[in-house]
Design a protein around this motif. Structure first.
Motif, PDB file in Angstrom:
ATOM      1  N   ILE A 175      33.587  32.297  40.314  1.00  0.00           N
ATOM      2  CA  ILE A 175      33.916  33.727  40.212  1.00  0.00           C
ATOM      3  C   ILE A 175      34.730  33.991  38.944  1.00  0.00           C
ATOM      4  O   ILE A 175      34.555  35.029  38.290  1.00  0.00           O
ATOM      5  CB  ILE A 175      34.683  34.186  41.465  1.00  0.00           C
ATOM      6  CG1 ILE A 175      33.827  33.968  42.703  1.00  0.00           C
ATOM      7  CG2 ILE A 175      35.065  35.660  41.360  1.00  0.00           C
ATOM      8  CD1 ILE A 175      34.542  34.247  44.010  1.00  0.00           C
ATOM      9  N   LEU A 176      35.611  33.058  38.583  1.00  0.00           N
ATOM     10  CA  LEU A 176      36.342  33.211  37.324  1.00  0.00           C
ATOM     11  C   LEU A 176      35.369  33.265  36.137  1.00  0.00           C
ATOM     12  O   LEU A 176      35.535  34.080  35.213  1.00  0.00           O
ATOM     13  CB  LEU A 176      37.325  32.059  37.135  1.00  0.00           C
ATOM     14  CG  LEU A 176      38.623  32.121  37.941  1.00  0.00           C
ATOM     15  CD1 LEU A 176      39.377  30.795  37.840  1.00  0.00           C
ATOM     16  CD2 LEU A 176      39.504  33.268  37.471  1.00  0.00           C
ATOM     17  N   GLY A 177      34.348  32.420  36.175  1.00  0.00           N
ATOM     18  CA  GLY A 177      33.336  32.460  35.131  1.00  0.00           C
ATOM     19  C   GLY A 177      32.597  33.787  35.104  1.00  0.00           C
ATOM     20  O   GLY A 177      32.291  34.325  34.035  1.00  0.00           O
ATOM     21  N   PHE A 178      32.326  34.341  36.282  1.00  0.00           N
ATOM     22  CA  PHE A 178      31.661  35.638  36.367  1.00  0.00           C
ATOM     23  C   PHE A 178      32.546  36.740  35.787  1.00  0.00           C
ATOM     24  O   PHE A 178      32.070  37.599  35.020  1.00  0.00           O
ATOM     25  CB  PHE A 178      31.318  35.942  37.825  1.00  0.00           C
ATOM     26  CG  PHE A 178      30.704  37.300  38.038  1.00  0.00           C
ATOM     27  CD1 PHE A 178      29.384  37.529  37.695  1.00  0.00           C
ATOM     28  CD2 PHE A 178      31.441  38.341  38.580  1.00  0.00           C
ATOM     29  CE1 PHE A 178      28.806  38.784  37.882  1.00  0.00           C
ATOM     30  CE2 PHE A 178      30.883  39.587  38.767  1.00  0.00           C
ATOM     31  CZ  PHE A 178      29.557  39.809  38.421  1.00  0.00           C
ATOM     32  N   CYS A 179      33.834  36.725  36.121  1.00  0.00           N
ATOM     33  CA  CYS A 179      34.765  37.733  35.582  1.00  0.00           C
ATOM     34  C   CYS A 179      34.865  37.633  34.068  1.00  0.00           C
ATOM     35  O   CYS A 179      34.897  38.657  33.362  1.00  0.00           O
ATOM     36  CB  CYS A 179      36.146  37.557  36.210  1.00  0.00           C
ATOM     37  SG  CYS A 179      36.207  37.920  37.973  1.00  0.00           S
ATOM     38  N   TYR A 180      34.911  36.410  33.562  1.00  0.00           N
ATOM     39  CA  TYR A 180      34.936  36.208  32.115  1.00  0.00           C
ATOM     40  C   TYR A 180      33.700  36.818  31.464  1.00  0.00           C
ATOM     41  O   TYR A 180      33.784  37.524  30.445  1.00  0.00           O
ATOM     42  CB  TYR A 180      35.023  34.703  31.822  1.00  0.00           C
ATOM     43  CG  TYR A 180      34.654  34.316  30.419  1.00  0.00           C
ATOM     44  CD1 TYR A 180      35.537  34.509  29.368  1.00  0.00           C
ATOM     45  CD2 TYR A 180      33.405  33.764  30.148  1.00  0.00           C
ATOM     46  CE1 TYR A 180      35.183  34.159  28.071  1.00  0.00           C
ATOM     47  CE2 TYR A 180      33.048  33.406  28.858  1.00  0.00           C
ATOM     48  CZ  TYR A 180      33.937  33.605  27.834  1.00  0.00           C
ATOM     49  OH  TYR A 180      33.581  33.259  26.557  1.00  0.00           O
ATOM     50  N   GLN A 181      32.534  36.588  32.058  1.00  0.00           N
ATOM     51  CA  GLN A 181      31.294  37.090  31.475  1.00  0.00           C
ATOM     52  C   GLN A 181      31.184  38.606  31.585  1.00  0.00           C
ATOM     53  O   GLN A 181      30.593  39.249  30.708  1.00  0.00           O
ATOM     54  CB  GLN A 181      30.090  36.425  32.157  1.00  0.00           C
ATOM     55  CG  GLN A 181      30.019  34.914  31.982  1.00  0.00           C
ATOM     56  CD  GLN A 181      29.799  34.482  30.545  1.00  0.00           C
ATOM     57  OE1 GLN A 181      29.550  35.309  29.666  1.00  0.00           O
ATOM     58  NE2 GLN A 181      29.887  33.186  30.293  1.00  0.00           N
ATOM     59  N   VAL A 230      44.569  37.892  41.061  1.00  0.00           N
ATOM     60  CA  VAL A 230      45.292  38.033  39.790  1.00  0.00           C
ATOM     61  C   VAL A 230      44.590  37.214  38.708  1.00  0.00           C
ATOM     62  O   VAL A 230      44.420  37.666  37.565  1.00  0.00           O
ATOM     63  CB  VAL A 230      46.762  37.591  39.954  1.00  0.00           C
ATOM     64  CG1 VAL A 230      47.482  37.640  38.611  1.00  0.00           C
ATOM     65  CG2 VAL A 230      47.470  38.476  40.973  1.00  0.00           C
ATOM     66  N   GLN A 231      44.154  36.017  39.057  1.00  0.00           N
ATOM     67  CA  GLN A 231      43.430  35.185  38.096  1.00  0.00           C
ATOM     68  C   GLN A 231      42.117  35.843  37.667  1.00  0.00           C
ATOM     69  O   GLN A 231      41.734  35.784  36.489  1.00  0.00           O
ATOM     70  CB  GLN A 231      43.144  33.807  38.701  1.00  0.00           C
ATOM     71  CG  GLN A 231      44.358  32.922  38.843  1.00  0.00           C
ATOM     72  CD  GLN A 231      43.993  31.501  39.235  1.00  0.00           C
ATOM     73  OE1 GLN A 231      42.832  31.092  39.144  1.00  0.00           O
ATOM     74  NE2 GLN A 231      44.976  30.738  39.687  1.00  0.00           N
ATOM     75  N   PHE A 232      41.425  36.464  38.601  1.00  0.00           N
ATOM     76  CA  PHE A 232      40.173  37.132  38.254  1.00  0.00           C
ATOM     77  C   PHE A 232      40.411  38.216  37.196  1.00  0.00           C
ATOM     78  O   PHE A 232      39.654  38.342  36.230  1.00  0.00           O
ATOM     79  CB  PHE A 232      39.535  37.758  39.497  1.00  0.00           C
ATOM     80  CG  PHE A 232      39.088  36.763  40.535  1.00  0.00           C
ATOM     81  CD1 PHE A 232      38.899  35.431  40.212  1.00  0.00           C
ATOM     82  CD2 PHE A 232      38.864  37.163  41.845  1.00  0.00           C
ATOM     83  CE1 PHE A 232      38.492  34.502  41.168  1.00  0.00           C
ATOM     84  CE2 PHE A 232      38.455  36.257  42.806  1.00  0.00           C
ATOM     85  CZ  PHE A 232      38.268  34.924  42.476  1.00  0.00           C
ATOM     86  N   ALA A 233      41.457  39.015  37.380  1.00  0.00           N
ATOM     87  CA  ALA A 233      41.757  40.088  36.423  1.00  0.00           C
ATOM     88  C   ALA A 233      42.140  39.513  35.057  1.00  0.00           C
ATOM     89  O   ALA A 233      41.714  40.025  34.006  1.00  0.00           O
ATOM     90  CB  ALA A 233      42.881  40.969  36.961  1.00  0.00           C
TER      91      ALA A 233
END
Length: 469
Positions: A349-355, A404-407
């Protein structure tokens, strides 16, 4: 000082671009070409943590990233210095074949099991090299007179590749689907035919994309001459630009022409229209005109591209250390045993948020152009240090730590995508780059992207080995 020193240029919608079916077809084709070119690369990065777990190589995530990008540097090198005269169609066919070979090898390695991690890395090398090669080929192709709207379509497509790749992988890992990785990569194979279709049947040459003239009395936008220039409309001629001169040319007249050209300010990027570099007297004389050697041309293009290349390489180094190596270790202990699906799949999900952040900023060129790109580099460097400390000390805790990490990762993507699209826009359109050298300058700049990502993968391995333990 006015617009010349504005760090950000806001570009309101203008009427300079009138969409015809041919233009729409080309823009859509380039969007999907950019998406498919990068989607396999992005899916490999998203699946990296699971692939390492599958092969029992949890500490080798950096190796996957390294194989996915490092040999792409040599592909860009070959494309720039040895394939400049080779037809783009032949290169596009070879890109599809390399991607197919990489996907098939990855699938076979996953089926064979634990002891074939090395074979998986070989497949990742093929697929990742094809992606880097494709980006270099397509960016070089865009220098052949395509307008800014088309460049934005390609950039948006590459941004969509990250969202689509990480999003598809995330969806396929939902509890009620949970598709095996070998099937995920198998589903990517048909996209190669779509890739070829987009290039050969959807994209039209730049000569077919000339925008229509505005109606009588209609304004061409709020930026005046810039809009007319980008649209190909008649404007006041610029002073003549001299690229070569006879050895006996009058020195005073040459200097006067150079000074006149330097005073003309580019309304879009706020830079003076620099006189294209003139070959030095050290080159070979032929018919009274200096003839530039290949090595001198490369060095000259390297000199004018170095600033842009350095900024792009640094930003990619910073963001990949943050979004892969640090993000992999930012989860709280025992996250795989957590009942929350979001925490179990936090890395994906972190990779998705980055993209998502990359897609938003890569699609922003029509509204905002950033001239002071070094500001993005500084902010991304701060991001990298923050994520390294977060991964080491895990100081974001509590029930909502993962959100918070996702944002924060979305912000990392916004900075990276903004650097990508603005750097390549400047190289493709800034008057300081001679038209005959734009493809070489684009590829030199793209080298820095590969160098930055490759260096980040080495740092990831070092962090995995010594810092996180």
């Amino acid at each position: 000082l006015g617009r010349r020193w504005m760090p950000v240029i806001v570009c309101p919608p203008s009427l300079k671009w009138r969409w015809t079916p041919t233009q729409v077809r080309t823009v859509v084709g380039l969007f999907f070409l950019g998406t498919i070119n990068n989607i396999v690369y992005c899916i490999i990065n998203s699946s990296g943590q699971n692939l390492c777990h599958h092969f029992g190589a949890e500490n080798w995530l950096g190796a996957i990233l390294w194989c996915n990008i490092f040999f792409g540097f040599f592909a860009r090198l070959v494309n720039t210095f040895f394939l400049e005269k080779t037809r783009h169609s032949y290169r596009i066919l070879s890109i599809g074949a390399m991607t197919a070979a990489g996907l098939i090898i990855i699938i076979i390695s996953i089926i064979l099991g634990n002891h074939f991690f090395w074979l998986c890395l070989v497949g990742i090398t093929f697929a990742g090299t094809a992606s880097s090669f494709g980006e270099s080929v397509c960016l070089g192709y865009l220098k052949h007179g395509f307008p800014p709207e088309v460049v934005n379509a390609w950039a948006s497509g590459t941004g969509m590749a990250g969202v689509a790749g990480s999003g598809i992988y995330m969806i396929l890992k939902l509890p009620f689907i949970n598709l095996a990785d070998e099937w995920t990569f198998l589903l990517m194979l048909p996209l190669i035919f779509v890739y070829w279709f987009c290039f050969f049947y959807m994209i039209k040459p730049s000569s077919a994309l000339a925008p229509s003239l505005p109606a009588a009395g209609e304004k061409t936008g709020l930026l005046g001459e810039e809009n007319a220039d980008e649209a190909g409309l008649p404007i006041t001629p610029s002073p003549p630009v001299l690229t070569r001169r006879p050895a006996h040319a009058d020195e005073h007249s040459v200097n006067a022409a150079a000074a006149a050209a330097a005073e003309s300010v580019d309304a879009d990027v706020g830079e003076p229209q620099a006189l294209p570099a003139t070959p030095t007297p050290s080159v070979v004389e032929s018919g009274g005109l200096p003839v530039e050697t290949t090595m001198h041309r490369i060095l000259r293009c390297l000199k004018i591209s170095l600033w842009f290349a350095a900024q792009l390489g640094l930003v990619y180094f910073f963001e990949y250390v943050a979004s892969t190596g640090a993000a992999d270790r930012a989860e709280l202990p025992n996250f795989r045993q957590d009942p929350s699906w979001f925490i179990q799949n936090a890395y994906v999900i972190l990779g998705f948020c980055y993209q998502v952040g990359v897609l938003i900023s890569r699609s922003s060129l029509a509204l905002v152009k950033i001239r002071r790109i070094e500001v993005l580099t500084i902010l991304q460097g701060i991001n990298m240090m923050f994520w390294i400390m977060l991964a080491k000390y895990k100081f974001i805790e509590g029930p909502y730590w993962v959100w918070v990490q996702f944002a924060l990762m979305l912000y990392v993507g916004l900075l990276g995508g903004a650097m990508y699209v603005n750097v390549f826009y400047l190289v493709l359109h800034d008057k300081k780059f001679p038209d005959d050298d734009r493809e070489l300058c684009v590829n030199i700049t793209a080298f820095a992207q590969s160098i930055g990502i490759s260096a980040s993968s080495v740092v990831d391995i070092i962090l995995e080995t010594w810092f996180w333990v």
